[in-house]
Design a protein around this motif. Structure first.
Motif, PDB file in Angstrom:
ATOM      1  N   LEU A 176      37.587   0.634  79.121  1.00  0.00           N
ATOM      2  CA  LEU A 176      37.614   1.169  80.485  1.00  0.00           C
ATOM      3  C   LEU A 176      38.707   0.505  81.313  1.00  0.00           C
ATOM      4  CD1 LEU A 176      33.938   1.734  81.716  1.00  0.00           C
ATOM      5  CD2 LEU A 176      35.821   3.381  81.798  1.00  0.00           C
ATOM      6  N   LYS A 177      38.807  -0.822  81.203  1.00  0.00           N
ATOM      7  CA  LYS A 177      39.841  -1.548  81.951  1.00  0.00           C
ATOM      8  C   LYS A 177      41.236  -1.158  81.462  1.00  0.00           C
ATOM      9  CE  LYS A 177      37.650  -5.539  81.315  1.00  0.00           C
ATOM     10  NZ  LYS A 177      37.314  -6.980  81.343  1.00  0.00           N
ATOM     11  N   TYR A 178      41.393  -0.952  80.160  1.00  0.00           N
ATOM     12  CA  TYR A 178      42.665  -0.524  79.585  1.00  0.00           C
ATOM     13  C   TYR A 178      43.053   0.856  80.111  1.00  0.00           C
ATOM     14  CZ  TYR A 178      46.031   0.731  75.920  1.00  0.00           C
ATOM     15  OH  TYR A 178      47.153   1.136  75.239  1.00  0.00           O
ATOM     16  N   ASP A 179      42.054   1.742  80.201  1.00  0.00           N
ATOM     17  CA  ASP A 179      42.326   3.098  80.682  1.00  0.00           C
ATOM     18  C   ASP A 179      42.692   3.085  82.160  1.00  0.00           C
ATOM     19  OD1 ASP A 179      42.531   5.803  79.833  1.00  0.00           O
ATOM     20  OD2 ASP A 179      40.727   6.279  80.973  1.00  0.00           O
ATOM     21  N   ALA A 180      42.153   2.128  82.916  1.00  0.00           N
ATOM     22  CA  ALA A 180      42.506   2.004  84.334  1.00  0.00           C
ATOM     23  C   ALA A 180      43.987   1.680  84.487  1.00  0.00           C
ATOM     24  CB  ALA A 180      41.657   0.922  84.997  1.00  0.00           C
ATOM     25  N   ILE A 181      44.495   0.810  83.611  1.00  0.00           N
ATOM     26  CA  ILE A 181      45.928   0.465  83.635  1.00  0.00           C
ATOM     27  C   ILE A 181      46.763   1.699  83.322  1.00  0.00           C
ATOM     28  CG2 ILE A 181      47.730  -0.906  82.521  1.00  0.00           C
ATOM     29  CD1 ILE A 181      45.573  -3.062  82.043  1.00  0.00           C
ATOM     30  N   ASP A 182      46.329   2.486  82.327  1.00  0.00           N
ATOM     31  CA  ASP A 182      47.050   3.716  81.979  1.00  0.00           C
ATOM     32  C   ASP A 182      47.140   4.663  83.169  1.00  0.00           C
ATOM     33  OD1 ASP A 182      47.438   2.841  79.438  1.00  0.00           O
ATOM     34  OD2 ASP A 182      45.810   4.004  78.540  1.00  0.00           O
ATOM     35  N   THR A 183      46.047   4.753  83.924  1.00  0.00           N
ATOM     36  CA  THR A 183      46.032   5.646  85.079  1.00  0.00           C
ATOM     37  C   THR A 183      47.003   5.177  86.155  1.00  0.00           C
ATOM     38  OG1 THR A 183      43.709   6.194  84.629  1.00  0.00           O
ATOM     39  CG2 THR A 183      44.548   6.735  86.814  1.00  0.00           C
ATOM     40  N   MET A 184      47.139   3.869  86.338  1.00  0.00           N
ATOM     41  CA  MET A 184      48.099   3.363  87.315  1.00  0.00           C
ATOM     42  C   MET A 184      49.540   3.550  86.834  1.00  0.00           C
ATOM     43  SD  MET A 184      46.631   2.699  90.025  1.00  0.00           S
ATOM     44  CE  MET A 184      48.122   2.135  90.848  1.00  0.00           C
ATOM     45  N   ILE A 185      49.750   3.526  85.524  1.00  0.00           N
ATOM     46  CA  ILE A 185      51.077   3.853  84.993  1.00  0.00           C
ATOM     47  C   ILE A 185      51.418   5.298  85.342  1.00  0.00           C
ATOM     48  CG2 ILE A 185      52.395   4.213  82.858  1.00  0.00           C
ATOM     49  CD1 ILE A 185      50.982   1.767  81.706  1.00  0.00           C
ATOM     50  N   CYS A 186      50.415   6.170  85.303  1.00  0.00           N
ATOM     51  CA  CYS A 186      50.626   7.574  85.709  1.00  0.00           C
ATOM     52  C   CYS A 186      51.049   7.651  87.169  1.00  0.00           C
ATOM     53  CB  CYS A 186      49.341   8.375  85.511  1.00  0.00           C
ATOM     54  SG  CYS A 186      48.965   8.714  83.800  1.00  0.00           S
TER      55      CYS A 186
END
Length: 214
Positions: free
Chosen positions: A147-157
């Motif tokens: 979940l925390k990893y996916d949060a980083i991906d979303t901020m990269i977006c």
């Protein structure tokens, strides 16, 4: 697993469901607008949104398993599959974005204006940080690495959204045709890094280990 952690996992899953729905909307609008206007940046952003939608779908699948209390080995197997699929999807996205941008550099075609495209980008400037906060919040509460990893991906977006908006703005208001494919190429390093990190993490997941974060 405690009842409280199960509730928090389900809330994290609900954030991922919202992310999936929104990314599908992003894909539909950005790809339609991108192909209609010839914008490499919008098309590339839409392709990355496809990857993000896949990410959300696999996160929902994984978190559903955790919430249902499947055994640790099954959890690790789901995590390994989800990360492996993500790595493959990111790699395909890098190849497509490079092809699309290089083709535009060769043809030197300027993208035309799309208010629909600009509109979805502006909406995403607000939606993405909100989704990222939710993923990180519940990831921290449940100690869920994915979940925390996916949060980083979303901020990269979010970064990618800003880059695409700047590229489209330079094309429309300065007449710099090359700004659009350049904006697309600026997305590549981050998508490539996501491909590497998710692939590396998938490799590190040992299904028969005694412990691993979800």
């Amino acid at each position: 697993m405690s009842d409280n952690r199960t509730k928090l996992i389900r809330k994290g899953r609900n954030v991922e469901i919202a992310s999936l729905i929104y990314n599908i909307i992003e894909v539909a609008i950005s790809l339609t607008a991108g192909f209609m206007t010839g914008s490499s940046a919008l098309i590339s952003w839409g392709v990355d949104s496809i990857v993000e939608a896949n990410s959300a779908a696999f996160m929902i699948w994984q978190l559903n398993g955790v919430a249902k209390g499947i055994d640790e080995r099954a959890k690790r197997k789901r995590k390994k599959i989800a990360l492996g699929v993500l790595s493959t999807a990111f790699t395909i996205a890098v190849l497509f974005i490079c092809y699309e941008a290089i083709s535009k550099f060769i043809s030197q075609d300027a993208a035309s204006m799309s208010w629909w495209g600009i509109g979805i980008l502006l909406v995403s400037l607000v939606v993405n940080p909100t989704l990222a906060w939710g993923k990180h919040h519940y990831g921290k509460k449940t100690d869920s690495a994915t979940l925390k990893y996916d949060a980083i991906d979303t901020m990269i977006c979010e970064y990618q959204t800003i880059v695409v908006l700047v590229g489209i703005g330079l094309v429309q208001w300065q007449g710099w045709w090359w700004a659009d494919p350049l904006a697309a190429l600026l997305i590549v390093p981050y998508v490539a890094w996501e491909a590497y990190e998710s692939g590396r993490d998938a490799w590190r997941v040992q299904i028969d280990e005694d412990h691993d974060n979800e």
